[in-house]
Structures are given as C-alpha cells and as structure tokens.
Design a protein around this motif. Structure first.
Motif, short mmCIF file in Angstrom:
data_model
loop_
_atom_site.label_atom_id
_atom_site.label_comp_id
_atom_site.label_asym_id
_atom_site.label_seq_id
_atom_site.Cartn_x
_atom_site.Cartn_y
_atom_site.Cartn_z
N SER A 135 3.78 -17.61 -5.55
CA SER A 135 3.82 -17.90 -3.94
C SER A 135 2.74 -16.99 -3.61
O SER A 135 2.65 -16.42 -4.76
CB SER A 135 4.74 -17.65 -3.71
OG SER A 135 5.84 -17.92 -4.06
N PHE A 136 2.41 -17.59 -2.53
CA PHE A 136 0.53 -16.51 -2.27
C PHE A 136 0.75 -16.77 -0.60
O PHE A 136 1.19 -17.16 -0.31
CB PHE A 136 -0.26 -17.63 -2.58
CG PHE A 136 -1.22 -17.14 -3.70
CD1 PHE A 136 -2.34 -15.63 -2.94
CD2 PHE A 136 -1.25 -18.01 -4.63
CE1 PHE A 136 -2.96 -15.47 -4.37
CE2 PHE A 136 -2.17 -16.81 -5.71
CZ PHE A 136 -3.04 -15.98 -5.43
N GLU A 137 0.21 -15.30 -0.55
CA GLU A 137 -0.29 -15.24 1.17
C GLU A 137 -0.84 -14.47 0.86
O GLU A 137 -1.25 -13.12 0.39
CB GLU A 137 1.41 -14.72 1.51
CG GLU A 137 0.48 -14.69 2.95
CD GLU A 137 2.20 -13.80 3.98
OE1 GLU A 137 3.31 -14.68 4.54
OE2 GLU A 137 2.78 -13.17 3.35
N GLY A 138 -2.29 -13.77 2.16
CA GLY A 138 -3.32 -13.64 2.19
C GLY A 138 -3.79 -13.45 0.54
O GLY A 138 -4.06 -14.74 0.17
N HIS A 139 -5.15 -12.49 0.73
CA HIS A 139 -5.73 -12.89 -0.55
C HIS A 139 -6.79 -14.18 -0.31
O HIS A 139 -7.33 -14.46 -1.66
CB HIS A 139 -5.30 -12.43 -2.18
CG HIS A 139 -4.74 -11.34 -2.81
ND1 HIS A 139 -4.56 -10.10 -2.90
CD2 HIS A 139 -3.26 -11.12 -2.12
CE1 HIS A 139 -3.89 -9.38 -3.22
NE2 HIS A 139 -2.79 -10.30 -2.67
N GLU A 140 -7.58 -14.09 0.61
CA GLU A 140 -8.07 -15.28 1.16
C GLU A 140 -9.06 -15.66 0.09
O GLU A 140 -9.91 -16.53 0.23
CB GLU A 140 -8.67 -15.49 2.91
CG GLU A 140 -6.95 -15.48 3.52
CD GLU A 140 -5.74 -14.35 3.72
OE1 GLU A 140 -6.75 -12.89 3.43
OE2 GLU A 140 -5.01 -14.45 4.79
N SER A 145 9.55 -3.43 -1.21
CA SER A 145 8.70 -3.64 0.06
C SER A 145 9.30 -4.35 0.24
O SER A 145 8.50 -5.63 1.91
CB SER A 145 7.68 -3.13 -0.64
OG SER A 145 7.29 -4.40 -1.62
N GLU A 146 10.07 -5.91 -0.40
CA GLU A 146 10.52 -6.76 0.52
C GLU A 146 12.06 -7.17 0.83
O GLU A 146 12.26 -8.07 1.34
CB GLU A 146 10.09 -8.06 -0.45
CG GLU A 146 8.52 -8.46 -0.72
CD GLU A 146 8.54 -9.91 -2.47
OE1 GLU A 146 8.74 -10.70 -1.87
OE2 GLU A 146 8.20 -9.80 -2.71
N SER A 147 12.34 -5.67 1.01
CA SER A 147 13.64 -5.88 1.46
C SER A 147 13.55 -5.26 3.03
O SER A 147 13.00 -4.43 3.72
CB SER A 147 14.20 -4.10 1.00
OG SER A 147 15.63 -3.98 1.41
N SER A 148 15.09 -6.19 2.94
CA SER A 148 15.05 -6.93 5.17
C SER A 148 15.72 -4.83 5.06
O SER A 148 16.04 -4.82 6.45
CB SER A 148 16.14 -7.12 5.20
OG SER A 148 17.42 -6.81 4.43
N GLY A 149 16.31 -4.40 4.01
CA GLY A 149 16.47 -3.36 4.35
C GLY A 149 18.15 -2.84 4.96
O GLY A 149 19.29 -2.29 5.39
N ASN A 150 18.93 -4.32 5.61
CA ASN A 150 20.55 -3.99 5.47
C ASN A 150 21.02 -3.38 4.15
O ASN A 150 22.15 -3.20 4.68
CB ASN A 150 20.50 -5.59 5.64
CG ASN A 150 19.77 -6.00 7.42
OD1 ASN A 150 20.11 -5.00 8.04
ND2 ASN A 150 19.10 -7.15 7.07
N PHE A 151 20.45 -3.76 3.64
CA PHE A 151 21.53 -3.36 2.29
C PHE A 151 21.23 -2.41 1.83
O PHE A 151 21.61 -1.54 0.43
CB PHE A 151 21.51 -4.65 1.32
CG PHE A 151 22.61 -5.84 1.41
CD1 PHE A 151 24.41 -5.56 1.41
CD2 PHE A 151 21.66 -6.54 2.35
CE1 PHE A 151 24.64 -6.46 2.40
CE2 PHE A 151 22.51 -7.88 2.99
CZ PHE A 151 23.78 -7.57 2.70
N ASN A 152 20.04 -1.21 2.30
CA ASN A 152 19.25 -0.52 0.93
C ASN A 152 20.93 0.88 1.12
O ASN A 152 20.27 1.27 -0.66
CB ASN A 152 18.23 0.08 1.95
CG ASN A 152 16.97 -0.30 1.68
OD1 ASN A 152 16.66 -1.70 1.30
ND2 ASN A 152 15.88 -0.16 1.96
N GLN A 175 0.54 -7.02 -0.47
CA GLN A 175 0.84 -5.38 -0.65
C GLN A 175 0.95 -5.20 -1.99
O GLN A 175 1.21 -4.47 -3.11
CB GLN A 175 1.92 -4.66 -0.40
CG GLN A 175 3.29 -5.65 -1.21
CD GLN A 175 3.55 -6.71 0.16
OE1 GLN A 175 2.86 -7.42 0.16
NE2 GLN A 175 5.62 -7.24 0.02
N TYR A 176 -0.18 -6.51 -3.17
CA TYR A 176 0.46 -6.68 -4.18
C TYR A 176 -1.55 -7.01 -4.91
O TYR A 176 -2.20 -7.75 -4.42
CB TYR A 176 1.18 -7.17 -4.96
CG TYR A 176 2.52 -7.47 -4.79
CD1 TYR A 176 2.59 -6.53 -4.75
CD2 TYR A 176 3.15 -8.61 -4.30
CE1 TYR A 176 4.90 -6.43 -4.11
CE2 TYR A 176 4.88 -8.22 -4.07
CZ TYR A 176 5.37 -7.26 -3.77
OH TYR A 176 6.70 -6.53 -3.59
#
Length: 294
Positions: A97-102, A195-202, A73-74
């Motif tokens: 840290s990396f994920e995606g953007h292959e 966007s990286e929130s679990s939502g549990n503490f929002n 998403q970044y």
C-alpha cells in the motif's frame, strides 16, 4: 500455498527475473507474517533466491523487497532504494500500500516493478509513475497456509536469532502478553497504538497491540520465522477477535476465527477488505462507521 490463482501473475513475474535477493520490510509482527508468506511463495515455486546482505549484493543486483505499507511517515523503502538505485539490475516491490513519496515513485525507471495490494494504491501508482511498471495483486499473507506451519505451543522465552537488546525488550513485552493470555478472554481485543492508531484504544486495559509486542530485528530467515510463528500462535488461541490491525484480521480469517475488523485511520484496511478479504476469506466482518462502539 492457498489462493494460488490470484497470485499466478506475481509468481510468473518472480520466475522471470532469475536469481534474486530478498529484502524483508522492517516493522512489526504483521510485517513478519508478510515476509514469511513471501519466503513460502519463493520456496513453493522453487525460485532461486537468498536473503539480502551487502556482500551478496555485490554478486546479485536483482532485489525483491517485501510487502507492507509505505506512508509519508515511513522511510525504510525510500532509503533502501536511494542507496541501491545506481547499480540495480531489477527491483520488485511485493504487494504494497502506498501514499506519498511521489518523487521516489516518479524517479523509478523500467527496472522497477511495483505490485499494489489494493485498488487505491494501484490507481495512485498509475497516476504517479513515469518509467516503472505497476501491477494489481493482493497482500501475500492471503497465500499463507497457516495450518501447514509448526507453531509454538507456548510463548518462547527468547525470540530466535535476536540480538541481546531485542531479547531484553521481548522479556519485558511478554510479561504483558502472558498476563493477557492467562485471562482466557472469549473476545480478544488487538488494537494498534502506533502512528496509525485512532487513539481510541490506546489506554484500554482490555486490549493489547499484538503486532507491536511481537517484533524484532528482521534480517535473517530465523528472525522472521521466530516473530511470525509466535505472532500466529497467539492469534490461533483466540476464540473471537476485534482489531484494527490488518494482519491480525487476515490471520484470524486464515485460521477461521471470527473477527470484527475496524477500518483504521487511512484507506488501507477498507481498500484491502473491498479488494481481497470479501473474496478470499470468510468470517472477517468489516465494521461500518455506525457499528463502531468505542
């Protein structure tokens, strides 16, 4: 600079590239701490560097890009690389840290030097790169000597060097933060709401998203210092912390403040805890799934 030994390979690489421009990674309070840590490393080792500007890039084609995380998403990193790839001399990505953007990674040639800050990213890069170089390191925040920094005693009315629109945002955000600090809570909750929130503490009124409250434009050293030092000053006031914000947890450990670190929704915190926190910090406890009480 603390934890010197683990950063020696990174420092040796930085020494080898000659004069370079430093490009901060846009983001929040945690990203400002990373950028501050990078600049402290550069200065400690007498490296020849300047902050990136388009005008300076006309004369110096070696870039060092600040650490952080690049998930699907970044796009700040990918946009920056695509606009400079044609005439770059060298590009060093500080521990990330990396994920995606292959495709972005696969297209990088031997001018690119990518430092991973944990094993998950390192394994991913090794399996994805074709021409670039990759190395295993640690998040540069672990190198920061927080006790040598001059932290503000109170929240600044304005964050230094910010344009007027960010000043106005900060005026409203600090109201929330000042109310939170006045409570004098023994156990501070700093949980993410992005966007990286679990939502549990929002919607938890006992928690504030410190990294999201203390942020702004990060182009100049003055701007980075203002955000990072304010961020650190709030953490230093805490007696105990619970958080799923990686750099809140790391900074708590650097100050010696007891911290319960929650894992978050991706691999980042777990992987960095396993690779770095256990060895480089004390007092930061990673919660297991059965310990988490929402």
């Amino acid at each position: 600079m603390i934890n010197y030994e683990v950063f020696e390979p990174l420092v040796n690489h930085l020494k080898s590239i000659g004069p370079f421009l430093f490009r901060p990674n846009s983001g929040n309070g945690g990203d400002a701490v990373i950028a501050l840590s990078c600049m402290e490393i550069f200065d400690t080792h007498g490296l020849d560097w300047q902050m990136y500007t388009p005008d300076r890039y006309e004369k110096c084609k070696s870039i060092v890009y600040s650490g952080g995380a690049t998930f699907p998403q970044y796009f700040s990193l990918s946009n920056f690389v695509s606009s400079h790839d044609d005439d770059l001399k060298s590009f060093t990505l500080m521990p990330h840290s990396f994920e995606g953007h292959e495709q972005l990674i696969a297209n990088m040639d031997d001018r690119y030097h990518l430092f991973a800050r944990e094993k998950t990213t390192f394994d991913y890069l090794e399996n994805t790169i074709k021409g670039a170089h990759c190395y295993l390191s640690h998040d540069v925040a672990f190198s920061l000597d927080v006790n040598a920094l001059k932290l503000p005693a109170t929240l600044p009315l304005m964050l230094p060097g910010q344009p007027i629109n960010f000043d106005l945002q900060w005026l409203f955000k600090q109201i929330t933060l000042r109310r939170f600090l006045r409570k004098g809570i023994k156990e501070s909750l700093y949980f993410r709401t992005d966007s990286e929130s679990s939502g549990n503490f929002n919607f938890n009124k006992s928690s504030v998203d410190l990294s999201r409250l203390i942020k702004g434009k990060m182009v100049t050293r003055k701007q980075i210092n203002g955000i990072a030092l304010t961020f650190l000053s709030v953490i230093k006031r805490s007696q105990k912390i619970k958080t799923d914000r990686l750099h809140v947890g790391i900074c708590a450990g650097l100050f010696g403040i007891p911290c319960d670190l929650y894992p978050g929704i991706n691999f980042k915190i777990n992987s960095i805890h396993e690779h770095s926190i256990d060895d480089l910090l004390s007092g930061v406890r990673m919660l297991s799934a059965d310990e988490i009480d929402y």
